[in-house]
Design an enzyme around this catalytic site. Structure first.
Site, PDB file in Angstrom:
ATOM      1  N   LYS A 179       0.816  -1.255   0.036  1.00 50.83           N
ATOM      2  CA  LYS A 179       0.002   0.122  -0.007  1.00 50.83           C
ATOM      3  C   LYS A 179       0.969   1.255  -0.044  1.00 50.83           C
ATOM      4  CE  LYS A 179      -1.869   2.964   2.651  1.00 50.83           C
ATOM      5  NZ  LYS A 179      -1.904   4.340   1.477  1.00 50.83           N
ATOM      6  N   GLU A 252       9.786   1.864  10.753  1.00 54.24           N
ATOM      7  CA  GLU A 252      10.867   2.683  10.273  1.00 54.24           C
ATOM      8  C   GLU A 252      10.200   4.250  10.527  1.00 54.24           C
ATOM      9  OE1 GLU A 252      13.961   2.161   9.696  1.00 54.24           O
ATOM     10  OE2 GLU A 252      13.984   0.083   9.219  1.00 54.24           O
ATOM     11  N   CYS A 286      13.631  11.474   6.338  1.00 58.55           N
ATOM     12  CA  CYS A 286      13.696  11.056   8.051  1.00 58.55           C
ATOM     13  C   CYS A 286      14.922  11.201   8.702  1.00 58.55           C
ATOM     14  CB  CYS A 286      13.245   9.316   8.057  1.00 58.55           C
ATOM     15  SG  CYS A 286      14.151   8.300   7.048  1.00 58.55           S
ATOM     16  N   GLU A 380       9.886  16.285  15.224  1.00 53.33           N
ATOM     17  CA  GLU A 380      10.305  16.047  13.766  1.00 53.33           C
ATOM     18  C   GLU A 380       9.645  17.060  13.083  1.00 53.33           C
ATOM     19  OE1 GLU A 380       8.948  12.615  11.716  1.00 53.33           O
ATOM     20  OE2 GLU A 380      10.878  12.528  10.423  1.00 53.33           O
TER      21      GLU A 380
HETATM   22  P1  NAP Z   1       2.365   8.559   7.217  1.00 50.71           P
HETATM   23  O1  NAP Z   1       1.298   9.661   7.258  1.00 50.71           O
HETATM   24  O2  NAP Z   1       2.559   7.861   8.656  1.00 50.71           O
HETATM   25  O3  NAP Z   1       2.074   7.778   5.944  1.00 50.71           O
HETATM   26  C1  NAP Z   1       2.603   6.359   5.768  1.00 50.71           C
HETATM   27  C2  NAP Z   1       1.877   5.409   5.220  1.00 50.71           C
HETATM   28  O4  NAP Z   1       1.185   4.911   6.103  1.00 50.71           O
HETATM   29  C3  NAP Z   1       0.936   5.738   3.974  1.00 50.71           C
HETATM   30  O5  NAP Z   1       1.044   4.870   3.106  1.00 50.71           O
HETATM   31  C4  NAP Z   1      -0.379   5.926   4.762  1.00 50.71           C
HETATM   32  O6  NAP Z   1      -1.325   6.108   3.850  1.00 50.71           O
HETATM   33  C5  NAP Z   1      -0.364   4.883   5.611  1.00 50.71           C
HETATM   34  N1  NAP Z   1      -1.200   4.919   6.895  1.00 50.71           N
HETATM   35  C6  NAP Z   1      -1.739   6.021   7.392  1.00 50.71           C
HETATM   36  N2  NAP Z   1      -2.488   5.791   8.204  1.00 50.71           N
HETATM   37  C7  NAP Z   1      -2.457   4.351   8.348  1.00 50.71           C
HETATM   38  C8  NAP Z   1      -3.270   3.372   9.146  1.00 50.71           C
HETATM   39  N3  NAP Z   1      -3.903   3.920  10.361  1.00 50.71           N
HETATM   40  N4  NAP Z   1      -2.986   2.064   9.128  1.00 50.71           N
HETATM   41  C9  NAP Z   1      -2.168   1.684   8.233  1.00 50.71           C
HETATM   42  N5  NAP Z   1      -1.509   2.693   7.305  1.00 50.71           N
HETATM   43  C10 NAP Z   1      -1.691   3.822   7.449  1.00 50.71           C
HETATM   44  O7  NAP Z   1       3.783   9.001   6.898  1.00 50.71           O
HETATM   45  P2  NAP Z   1       4.172  10.079   5.423  1.00 50.71           P
HETATM   46  O8  NAP Z   1       3.687  11.559   5.806  1.00 50.71           O
HETATM   47  O9  NAP Z   1       4.000   9.299   4.318  1.00 50.71           O
HETATM   48  O10 NAP Z   1       5.712  10.118   5.620  1.00 50.71           O
HETATM   49  C11 NAP Z   1       6.431  10.892   6.562  1.00 50.71           C
HETATM   50  C12 NAP Z   1       6.796  10.093   7.817  1.00 50.71           C
HETATM   51  O11 NAP Z   1       7.582   8.853   7.394  1.00 50.71           O
HETATM   52  C13 NAP Z   1       7.960  11.098   8.634  1.00 50.71           C
HETATM   53  O12 NAP Z   1       7.654  10.826   9.976  1.00 50.71           O
HETATM   54  C14 NAP Z   1       9.169  10.204   8.210  1.00 50.71           C
HETATM   55  O13 NAP Z   1      10.293  10.365   9.439  1.00 50.71           O
HETATM   56  C15 NAP Z   1       8.946   9.167   8.262  1.00 50.71           C
HETATM   57  N6  NAP Z   1      10.020   8.300   7.401  1.00 50.71           N
HETATM   58  C16 NAP Z   1      10.805   7.164   7.897  1.00 50.71           C
HETATM   59  C17 NAP Z   1      11.835   6.674   7.387  1.00 50.71           C
HETATM   60  C18 NAP Z   1      12.534   5.723   7.754  1.00 50.71           C
HETATM   61  O14 NAP Z   1      13.248   4.833   7.123  1.00 50.71           O
HETATM   62  N7  NAP Z   1      12.809   5.790   9.176  1.00 50.71           N
HETATM   63  C19 NAP Z   1      11.892   6.858   6.019  1.00 50.71           C
HETATM   64  C20 NAP Z   1      11.073   7.597   5.335  1.00 50.71           C
HETATM   65  C21 NAP Z   1       9.971   8.469   6.131  1.00 50.71           C
HETATM   66  P3  NAP Z   1      -1.965   7.375   3.280  1.00 50.71           P
HETATM   67  O15 NAP Z   1      -1.059   7.865   2.292  1.00 50.71           O
HETATM   68  O16 NAP Z   1      -3.231   6.922   2.572  1.00 50.71           O
HETATM   69  O17 NAP Z   1      -2.143   8.629   4.427  1.00 50.71           O
END
Ligand code: NAP
Length: 477
Positions: A179, A252, A286, A380
């Protein structure tokens, strides 16, 4: 798969399908619709998971050298389609061209490492006679694929973070239901075309698109899924681990990355690196540099050089070949960054450059006179903003980097090995970069966070280990 009207189909259980609802995907700079994708309903999600389970029976038996060949062919196809994929990343993620091309190159490496690791999956013998009870028996363990891996990915690396889950999962003999982020699904769909052309059997890789709290949640809670591999924000990660039940889970998550610059640092090296680390992909990485701790002796010089370099960044259309900083993923994120900066200023911070916004574009921003409890420091930011904090004692800087709820990566510039090793010892993080910032990563190193930054590790070999089960075999002759 895109038709002439720009509507995509999704690869689900070995077929390219449509669904009842569709949603547009937007060019993040121009605001124009660049395609539409089906939003899957519950039945389609069921088909994807059941199809993956059915495909698993044959795929797990495919010899390692054939799985490796498929992954290696995917690398060649990615190379052939590099420009097209980079342009798509530019448009759907708003990432500057040079970083989009870089992302495709990294995804190629991730698949190449996956192809190589596919041939190195093995267990080891266990000295059974170390216990009197084990005398006379032969023992060894095998690594076996877990089954269906649910991969849930964020918007900021729509190709390489997908590759970090799909590559190791396929290398190990698992099937995957992905997804992708709702804002950036098109690149993942192109990857499915690449894998199909590379010879991946039908049903082994499916994609479901739709909101995280419905489609993502159905996937996380599905009993047919053996492992959830999630990259995204800490609150969603925490919700996922509560909802997943008895499954393997890798998380992650985010970070408010800190880097320390000691007086003996090579500023010619450190300054451009800090600028890139704070502002590449509009700070939406991140391990973006967010908190910059600079020793008082060099603070004036470093600050002035950092601000000068920031002023030279080209901000605007990510498709322009010289662009450094494009838009943020949605305008509301840029508005949030603007509010955080205003709030910091109201609390006494100074904006040295930036702090302004045009639509979704937030200008690279450097802040000074910050305090640890300000949002721009302690949460963050995931935006193009970096805060400079002057310190006198190295130990205090190390303590401040460590005093964070997150623990993904940190950086220290010093030529003094004792100081470097002190920081390595004191900071509880997944990675410490000496003479670099928090942002350094290559795709085969173990990568992941402690504390609120997550659970488990990626980096091909390490992700692969977490996508296999150990099976112990004991033979009594
Ligand atoms: P996000 O809002 O947490 O979304 C990530 C994914 O999770 C999306 O596909 C989202 O779908 C899905 N999602 C949202 N709510 C969910 C739920 N209740 N159950 C299952 N899946 C769900 O993150 P983002 O804004 O896309 O990315 C930014 C974050 O990612 C930052 O905090 C960043 O630090 C972190 N990140 C971490 C790493 C690492 O390797 N540590 C790398 C890159 C990014 P939708 O798009 O449909 O909402």
């Amino acid at each position: 798969m895109l038709d002439s009207a720009g509507s995509c189909k999704l690869p689900v259980a070995g077929q390219w399908i449509e669904d009842l609802d569709n949603m547009p995907v937007i060019d993040k700079y121009s605001g124009k619709v660049i395609g539409t994708v089906p939003v899957v309903g519950r039945e389609t999600l069921e088909r994807a998971v059941v199809g993956a389970r059915e495909a698993f029976a044959a795929y797990r038996a495919m010899p390692a050298h054939r799985r490796a060949s498929i992954l290696a062919r995917a690398v060649q196809i990615l190379d052939r389609r590099k420009e097209e994929l980079a342009e798509l990343i530019c448009r759907e993620a708003g990432k500057a061209w040079k970083y989009s091309v870089g992302e495709v190159s990294r995804a190629m490496e991730t698949f190449q490492f996956s192809a190589e690791e596919a041939k190195r999956i093995h267990g080891e013998t266990v000295p059974m006679d170390a216990s009197p009870t084990g005398e006379g028996r032969l023992g060894f363990y095998l690594r076996t694929p877990v089954g269906v891996v649910a991969a849930i990915t964020p918007f900021n690396f729509p190709l390489n973070l997908v590759a970090h889950k799909v590559g190791p999962a396929l290398a190990a003999g698992n099937c995957v239901v992905l997804k992708p982020a709702s804002t950036t699904p098109l690149t993942a769909i192109r990857l499915a075309e690449v894998l199909e052309e590379a010879g991946l059997p039908p049903g082994v890789f499916s994609i479901v698109v739709g909101p995280g709290d419905t489609v993502g949640d159905w996937l996380v809670t599905h009993p047919g899924v053996a492992k959830v591999s999630f990259t995204g924000s800490p609150p969603v990660g925490e919700a996922i681990i509560r909802r997943a039940g008895l499954k393997k889970v890798t998380l992650e998550l985010g970070n408010n990355s800190g880097t320390i610059i000691e007086p003996d640092a090579d500023l010619d090296d450190a300054v451009p690196r800090c600028v890139m680390s704070a502002f590449a992909n509009s700070g939406q990485v991140c391990i973006s540099l967010q908190r910059l701790y600079v020793h008082r002796e060099i603070a004036a010089e470093l600050t002035s050089r950092l601000v000068d370099s920031t002023a030279r960044l080209v901000v605007g259309n990510p498709l322009d070949r010289d662009c450094d900083v494009g838009p943020m993923i949605v305008e509301s994120e840029a508005v949030r960054a603007e509010l955080w900066v205003r709030e910091a200023v109201a609390e006494g911070a100074r904006v040295l450059i930036g702090g302004r916004r045009e639509g979704a574009v937030f200008y690279p921003t450097v802040l000074a006179d910050v305090r640890p409890e300000m949002k721009v420091m302690c949460i963050e930011a995931f935006a193009p903003l970096v805060s400079i904090y002057e310190y006198e004692r190295f130990e205090d800087a190390v303590r401040m980097v460590e005093e964070s709820p997150y623990g993904l990566q940190a950086g220290i510039y010093t030529r003094d090995m004792r100081k470097a090793l002190y920081a390595v010892d004191q900071i509880n993080a997944g990675g410490i970069m000496i003479n670099d910032t928090s942002i350094f990563r290559v795709d085969h190193m173990p990568y992941g966070g402690n504390k609120m930054s997550g659970l488990g590790r990626e980096g091909v070999r390490f992700a692969l280990e977490e996508m296999t089960n150990l099976k112990m075999v004991v033979i009594k002759p």
